[in-house]
Design an enzyme around this catalytic site. Structure first.
Site, PDB file in Angstrom:
ATOM      1  N   GLN A   1       0.822  -1.207   0.000  1.00 15.91           N
ATOM      2  CA  GLN A   1       0.000   0.000   0.000  1.00 15.91           C
ATOM      3  C   GLN A   1       0.859   1.263   0.000  1.00 15.91           C
ATOM      4  O   GLN A   1       2.052   1.216   0.202  1.00 15.91           O
ATOM      5  CB  GLN A   1      -0.907  -0.006   1.234  1.00 15.91           C
ATOM      6  CG  GLN A   1      -0.138  -0.205   2.538  1.00 15.91           C
ATOM      7  CD  GLN A   1      -0.989  -0.822   3.632  1.00 15.91           C
ATOM      8  OE1 GLN A   1      -2.206  -0.834   3.524  1.00 15.91           O
ATOM      9  NE2 GLN A   1      -0.381  -1.313   4.687  1.00 15.91           N
TER      10      GLN A   1
ATOM     11  N   HIS B   1     -10.296   3.882  19.313  1.00 14.60           N
ATOM     12  CA  HIS B   1      -9.584   2.753  19.902  1.00 14.60           C
ATOM     13  C   HIS B   1     -10.127   2.339  21.264  1.00 14.60           C
ATOM     14  O   HIS B   1     -10.123   1.165  21.599  1.00 14.60           O
ATOM     15  CB  HIS B   1      -8.072   3.027  19.933  1.00 14.60           C
ATOM     16  CG  HIS B   1      -7.474   2.989  18.550  1.00 14.60           C
ATOM     17  ND1 HIS B   1      -7.114   4.134  17.860  1.00 14.60           N
ATOM     18  CD2 HIS B   1      -7.236   1.957  17.715  1.00 14.60           C
ATOM     19  CE1 HIS B   1      -6.669   3.795  16.661  1.00 14.60           C
ATOM     20  NE2 HIS B   1      -6.723   2.485  16.548  1.00 14.60           N
TER      21      HIS B   1
ATOM     22  N   ASP C   1      -0.594   0.028  13.686  1.00 10.70           N
ATOM     23  CA  ASP C   1      -0.178   1.330  14.244  1.00 10.70           C
ATOM     24  C   ASP C   1       0.057   1.275  15.744  1.00 10.70           C
ATOM     25  O   ASP C   1       0.561   2.226  16.337  1.00 10.70           O
ATOM     26  CB  ASP C   1      -1.215   2.407  13.893  1.00 10.70           C
ATOM     27  CG  ASP C   1      -2.623   2.003  14.300  1.00 10.70           C
ATOM     28  OD1 ASP C   1      -2.759   1.265  15.300  1.00 10.70           O
ATOM     29  OD2 ASP C   1      -3.588   2.412  13.622  1.00 10.70           O
TER      30      ASP C   1
ATOM     31  N   ASP D   1      -0.070  -8.232  11.518  1.00 11.03           N
ATOM     32  CA  ASP D   1      -0.355  -7.210  10.510  1.00 11.03           C
ATOM     33  C   ASP D   1       0.433  -7.536   9.253  1.00 11.03           C
ATOM     34  O   ASP D   1       1.590  -7.951   9.319  1.00 11.03           O
ATOM     35  CB  ASP D   1       0.025  -5.827  11.045  1.00 11.03           C
ATOM     36  CG  ASP D   1      -0.491  -4.705  10.143  1.00 11.03           C
ATOM     37  OD1 ASP D   1      -1.390  -3.962  10.589  1.00 11.03           O
ATOM     38  OD2 ASP D   1      -0.011  -4.577   9.001  1.00 11.03           O
TER      39      ASP D   1
ATOM     40  N   ASP E   1      -0.293 -12.335   6.470  1.00 14.99           N
ATOM     41  CA  ASP E   1      -1.708 -12.214   6.134  1.00 14.99           C
ATOM     42  C   ASP E   1      -2.485 -12.902   7.260  1.00 14.99           C
ATOM     43  O   ASP E   1      -2.329 -14.104   7.497  1.00 14.99           O
ATOM     44  CB  ASP E   1      -1.970 -12.909   4.788  1.00 14.99           C
ATOM     45  CG  ASP E   1      -3.405 -12.732   4.320  1.00 14.99           C
ATOM     46  OD1 ASP E   1      -4.329 -12.875   5.146  1.00 14.99           O
ATOM     47  OD2 ASP E   1      -3.596 -12.466   3.128  1.00 14.99           O
ATOM     48  N   ALA E   2      -3.290 -12.124   7.978  1.00 12.85           N
ATOM     49  CA  ALA E   2      -3.922 -12.644   9.197  1.00 12.85           C
ATOM     50  C   ALA E   2      -4.753 -13.888   8.926  1.00 12.85           C
ATOM     51  O   ALA E   2      -4.819 -14.796   9.751  1.00 12.85           O
ATOM     52  CB  ALA E   2      -4.787 -11.558   9.836  1.00 12.85           C
TER      53      ALA E   2
ATOM     54  N   ASP F   1      -9.098  -5.433  13.515  1.00 11.03           N
ATOM     55  CA  ASP F   1      -9.052  -4.029  13.079  1.00 11.03           C
ATOM     56  C   ASP F   1      -8.471  -3.938  11.669  1.00 11.03           C
ATOM     57  O   ASP F   1      -7.405  -3.381  11.462  1.00 11.03           O
ATOM     58  CB  ASP F   1      -8.189  -3.243  14.095  1.00 11.03           C
ATOM     59  CG  ASP F   1      -8.268  -1.750  13.876  1.00 11.03           C
ATOM     60  OD1 ASP F   1      -9.188  -1.303  13.162  1.00 11.03           O
ATOM     61  OD2 ASP F   1      -7.410  -1.023  14.404  1.00 11.03           O
TER      62      ASP F   1
END
Ligand SMILES: Cc1cc2nc3c(=O)[nH]c(=O)nc-3n(C[C@H](O)[C@H](O)[C@H](O)COP(=O)(O)OP(=O)(O)OC[C@H]3O[C@@H](n4cnc5c(N)ncnc54)[C@H](O)[C@@H]3O)c2cc1C
Lengths: 547, 514
Positions: free
Chosen positions: B249, B279, B303, B323, B357-358, B377
């Site tokens: 990305q 959050h 993040d 992530d 990749d989750a 998330d």
């Protein structure tokens, strides 16, 4: 199970064979290019196959008495074994000449992914296809049944969306048929064709049978249906004025993809079968598809698990004769390098018809040469490309099946699609049917190509859509399938020849997708079950049919 | 018709046909580059790249068709017209990227200008090849002409499609790429005044015009740097402090008006001004259902902000964060701005960061102890690769990693902006065998945001949360679970791997607002 796999199929160099015949579309005459990656040219074991054919091997020291010998461990042979086991019938052995079972549904595996070596999917069955329901339920693919008693398939086994995309006019589009830019006439013809398909979907004969069922043995033998076999699919389309280029492309693709043939060489019966048999009612677009990283190797592995005590691989059956009601099976064990003999009460021959003509001399004599020449299979090239990363793309995202409209091949399947990997290394399986009108010259061509020729051909095709592909490739293995898939020619699908081929011959029963006139998992399975049940009946077992 | 044209008398002085063929190559490359520039820009600015690319290309191709059709109305002075045409393409194509950036930043008419420009370029580019073929038709046999022109046309397009992702985008960027290719078109125009001199007549005016166009574009290239930043800042409204493309990305951080923002592929992930609302709501309700949770899984959330909230619960012993993008988790640990905001949460010894990749990760995780809480998330489902993370299959896999009375909390896009999408996710979670309790709250920099709290075991709406949070309290928590009429449940299909209905719903709903 590694036994089903390509890695232990040894590299073969066929090049020496025959003074190189010019390759019209496989070889490029250009300079030698060195590739930055490696790979092998593999193929079914010809030397064992030849041993089976030429058969001047030492005689076995003894003949092991046994109830049943199954020759060949493709889907048909494995299904026969599965059926015998299901009836509690244990005194049989299955002999397979390759190092692993599966035949044209075999698979392989490397550090990145499992991958098919040929057959890669089955259509999700409806309740009507009873044996598939049984098999899929056993293999844990069916989770339950809905209110209409139709099966609910586990999500991970259904092909993940997006299923197909096509590369045309410089970009990828969703789906297989390019709707963008259709003319009103294209639209009309597309509709006209599928209206005709729907008419056949709804059609029932006097006994209530569908025109086209899966497997075909459950379909109608009404004269109206059989009449379709008297012309080619092309003539059928011509007769209806269906000449839209787009529609014709789709028809040509369907014939190459499913039958390794062209509309000119496909029976209209088979052309319509492809579309009509896959719909349970007109509203349904097409049946969903079940697939796995290893393709139909998933189902092979399941069947193998069921009968592995009886399976012996690396054993080529070289001659089958009958003596005083006993069937004598001669075989060659390539690993132990020794001859084996069996004295069986019954044999299920689950190899191709061409092979049957070679190893059963009495059958060859009884039926005559012309009989076997009817069973002409087309050749295929299937290639597994291991990529260390994916080529850059901008347009419609990568699908399971990726077709390049202006390519010569059939496109590629992304083997990591079902394992949900959308980033990083992957394996693609590229398919090309040698769909020439002259099958024999296709075989010769297939045997005179080198790995390099094949790789060039494959890359030329894929570069249309992926200009920067080469730098992503770490390995390309090429599988050559001669005699891979029987061709459903006009006048063959309802011929006496085909009917006769299914009839047992001197205690030998036949089971192979050849006997349907076209190669699909469900057909191979149907013949395996039929042959096994014929045998069970001979042994006076009581059983309820699985068919 | 065309065959008859070949019979025409040849003009007295042969043209330098082979040199003109080079022009074909160049203009083909230019044409494709403008199309790619427009498509890329649209997907950067509007998101949903599938949609943007498809529509830009569709419009562009049909405009080219229109151009080709219109070419039959040009009768006289073909060569002069060709030069003018090149200059027009140079201007419109060359300035397309800067104009589009500006219109996005300064006006509300981005879509009209996007398609207006795409149509204009398409029509002009569509005129080019027919005109050139007619100019050349006396010089070259028709079958050779077709063969050569089309070959070079395709090769030019191929060259451009290769150069664009590999060289132009990374090295020049969008604005300079479009300006530079504008200059190429202008050069073809100027050069043609020499090649086609015999057919053109007086050339002075044409050459002067070409020179002026070239100077304009060159000035654009020189000023592009300042312009790009100014334009990107206009888009992001604030100063860009960090911008980088990872393999997954484009990551942009902006700062201004006392806060900073993280964007992934142009989509706002958080603003430091109000992320605490998001959050807190994402994390604490789950803990309110399962207060003594010790093992927590975080999917996405690189993040580190969700982890910051998780670590406020003293009983937590282990946090595993999965992530996809190593660049994001690296930024979260190394960039002072971010590390300050997340309190260095990812460096805490209880936290383990995994870049994978989750979905693949949870599918392959076997034989390890289950999690008490999972915080899910992910970015919004705007591609198939993200859409799969919102399917029954994903939630079923997730359930296998949860304790029988474990709790998952899932970010589910906005129930106000994308009502069907939100309820589609809720229905999907339920279809996977969870009890689901949807809730929402206002996050000013986003909109009203929605979540689903889910557990394999029955549970009540939680009542008590930690003291001393900035937004959440026992009172506000109860109100989150009440849905006003305009966001209330709508009947929707379940999102499955084999249908991915959510990706389509989501694109449909959010497109209404952009
Ligand atoms: C490239 C390709 C792709 C395909 N894709 C699909 C697909 O996606 N879906 C689908 O349904 N179908 C597909 N098919 C068709 C598929 O082949 C059939 O569905 C089915 O697997 C055929 O099984 P079979 O048992 O009839 O024959 P085979 O697969 O031919 O099996 C015959 C077996 O007998 C063995 N054998 C032969 N002679 C001897 C001997 N003398 N001694 C010992 N063993 C012997 C062979 O080694 C082989 O293992 C594909 C075929 C090809 C070639």
């Amino acid at each position: 199970m590694n036994g089903t796999g390509g890695p232990d199929v040894k590299r073969r160099t066929f090049l020496a064979a025959s003074a190189a015949i010019p390759l019209v579309d496989l070889a490029c005459k250009s300079q030698k290019v060195e590739f930055t990656f490696d790979g092998d040219l593999i193929g079914p074991s010809v030397d064992l196959g030849h041993a089976a054919r030429d058969g001047d091997l030492p005689a076995p020291s003894s003949f092991e008495p046994i109830d049943v010998v199954i020759v060949g461990g493709g889907i048909a042979g494995l299904s026969a074994a599965w059926r015998l086991k299901g009836a509690g019938f244990e005194d049989f052995t299955l002999l397979e000449l390759e190092s692993g079972v599966g035949g044209t549904a075999r698979s392989g595996r490397n550090g990145v992914s499992a991958y098919p070596l040929a057959a890669h999917y089955v259509v999700a069955p409806t309740r009507e296809t009873v044996p598939m329901i049984r098999l899929l339920e056993e293999a844990g693919v069916i989770e339950g049944y809905d209110a209409k008693d139709e099966p609910i398939f586990g999500e991970e086994h259904l092909v993940r969306s997006p299923e197909e995309r096509i590369f045309a006019v410089g970009q990828w589009w969703e789906g297989l048929y390019l709707h963008a830019g259709e003319s009103p006439e294209d639209i009309r013809q597309y509709k006209a064709f599928f209206d005709e398909v729907d008419r056949w979907v709804l059609w029932r004969d006097a006994k209530g049978h569908r025109a086209f069922a899966v497997p075909r043995s459950k379909g109608s033998d009404d004269a109206e249906v059989r009449a379709l076999d008297t012309m080619s699919f092309k003539d059928w389309l011509d007769a209806r004025g269906l000449d839209s280029k787009r529609l014709r492309w789709l028809m040509d693709y369907a014939c190459r993809d499913d039958y390794g043939a062209r509309p000119e060489t496909t029976s209209a019966w088979a052309g319509i079968y492809y579309f009509a048999a896959r719909k349970s009612h007109p509203k349904e677009e097409t049946r969903p598809v079940l697939t796995w990283p290893e393709g139909n190797g998933f189902l092979v592995n399941h069947l193998y698990e069921r009968c592995k005590e009886q399976v012996r691989t690396g054993i080529a059956v070289t001659r089958i004769t009958t003596e005083n009601g006993k069937v004598k099976v001669l075989a060659w064990d390539a690993v132990q390098r020794c001859a084996l003999g069996f004295a069986a009460k019954r044999v299920i021959f689950a190899g191709s018809m061409i092979m049957a003509g070679r190893v059963i001399p009495e059958l060859a004599r009884a039926r005559g040469r012309a009989f076997f020449q009817e069973f002409l299979p087309s050749s295929w090239i299937v290639s597994n490309l291991t990529l260390r990363e994916r080529p850059k793309e901008h347009f419609f995202s990568m699908a399971w099946d990726n077709v390049i409209r202006d390519g010569k091949g059939l496109g590629y399947v992304v083997d990591t699609h079902q394992s949900l990997r959308d980033h990083g290394p992957t394996v693609w399986t590229f398919y090309h049917a040698l769909a020439g009108a002259d099958i024999r010259s296709d075989w010769e061509r297939l045997y005179s190509v080198s790995w390099r020729d094949c790789v060039r051909f494959i890359l030329d095709d894929l570069r249309i859509a992926h200009p920067d592909l080469e730098s992503c490739i770490s390995r390309i293995d090429v599988m050559r399938w001669a005699h891979a898939m029987i061709r459903p020619r006009p006048h063959f699908m309802w011929s006496d020849v085909l009917e006769k081929a299914r009839v047992p011959f001197q205690n030998i029963h036949f089971a192979h997708s050849d006997l349907s006139g076209f190669a699909l998992f469900e057909e191979a399975q149907d013949h395996g079950l039929r042959a096994a049940e014929e045998v069970l009946q001979e042994f006076r077992k009581t059983f309820a049919t699985w068919r | 018709m065309d065959d008859l044209e070949v019979l025409d008398t040849r003009s007295s002085q042969p043209l330098k046909a082979s040199l003109l063929f080079i022009s074909v190559f160049i203009i083909a490359a230019c044409g494709l580059v403008y199309e790619l520039v427009a498509g890329t820009l649209a997907s950067y600015l509007l998101g949903d790249s599938v949609m943007q690319f498809s529509t830009v290309i569709g419009v562009y191709l049909s405009a080219m068709g229109l151009g080709s059709y219109l070419s039959k109305h040009i009768h006289k002075g073909l060569a002069r017209r060709f030069v003018d045409l090149e200059l027009a393409v140079a201007l419109v194509g060359g300035f397309s990227a800067p104009i589009l950036f500006l219109s996005f930043a300064r006006t509300h008419a981005f879509r009209p200008s996007l398609y207006g420009i795409v149509v204009a370029i398409g029509v002009l580019v569509g005129l080019e090849i027919p005109l050139l073929m007619r100019i050349l038709r006396h010089q070259v046999r028709f079958k050779d002409l077709i063969a050569q022109v089309l070959t070079l046309d395709y090769i030019g397009a191929l060259a451009a499609s290769l150069l664009f992702p590999l060289l132009l985008m990374p090295k020049l960027g969008l604005v300079r790429t479009s300006l530079a290719f504008g200059m190429l078109n202008a050069i073809v125009g100027l050069w043609s005044t020499y090649l086609l001199q015999s057919q053109i007549g007086p050339t002075f005016g044409l050459r002067l015009r070409s020179a002026v166009v070239l100077v304009f574009l060159a000035a654009g290239v020189i000023g592009a740097n300042r312009f790009t930043l100014a334009a990107e800042e206009e888009i992001f409204t604030d100063e860009i402090v960090y911008a980088k493309d990872s393999p997954y990305q484009r990551i942009v951080l902006t700062r201004g008006r006392g806060s900073f923002q993280l964007f992934l592929n142009g989509n706002l992930q958080f603003s430091s001004a109000d992320e605490y609302r998001y959050h807190e709501a994402l994390v604490h309700p789950a803990f309110a259902v399962k207060p003594h949770a010790q093992r927590v899984l975080v999917c996405g959330g690189g993040d580190g902000l969700a982890v910051r909230e998780i670590l406020k619960h003293p009983e937590v012993k282990e946090v595993v964060l999965v992530d996809l993008d190593p660049l994001v988790t690296e930024l979260a640990t190394k960039m002072p701005l971010l590390r300050e905001l997340n309190g260095g949460s990812l460096l805490d010894p209880r936290v383990k960061v995994i870049n994978a990749d989750a979905m693949v990760w949870i599918a392959e995780r076997k034989g390890e102890p289950p999690f008490d809480i999972a915080i899910v998330d992910f970015p919004d489902p705007n591609t198939y690769a993200v859409g799969k993370l919102f399917t029954t299959r994903f939630y079923k896999l997730l359930k296998r990693q949860l304790a029988p009375d474990g709790v998952a909390s899932i970010q589910c896009t906005s129930p106000l902006m994308a009502r069907k999408s939100f309820w589609c996710i809720d229905a999907t979670v339920e279809a996977a065998g969870f009890q689901a309790r949807p809730y929402h709250l206002a996050v000013p920099s986003f909109s009203v945001w929605g979540f689903v709290l889910a557990s394999p075991a029955p549970f009540d709406i939680p009542r008590h949360t930690l003291p001393n949070l900035r937004h959440l309290s026992d009172e506000s928590m109860a109100s989150m679970f009440v849905f006003p009429k305009d966001m209330d449940r709508v009947p929707v299909e379940v999102n499955r791997l084999d249908n991915q209905v959510l990706v389509h719903l989501y694109a449909e709903e959010w497109n209404r607002w952009s």
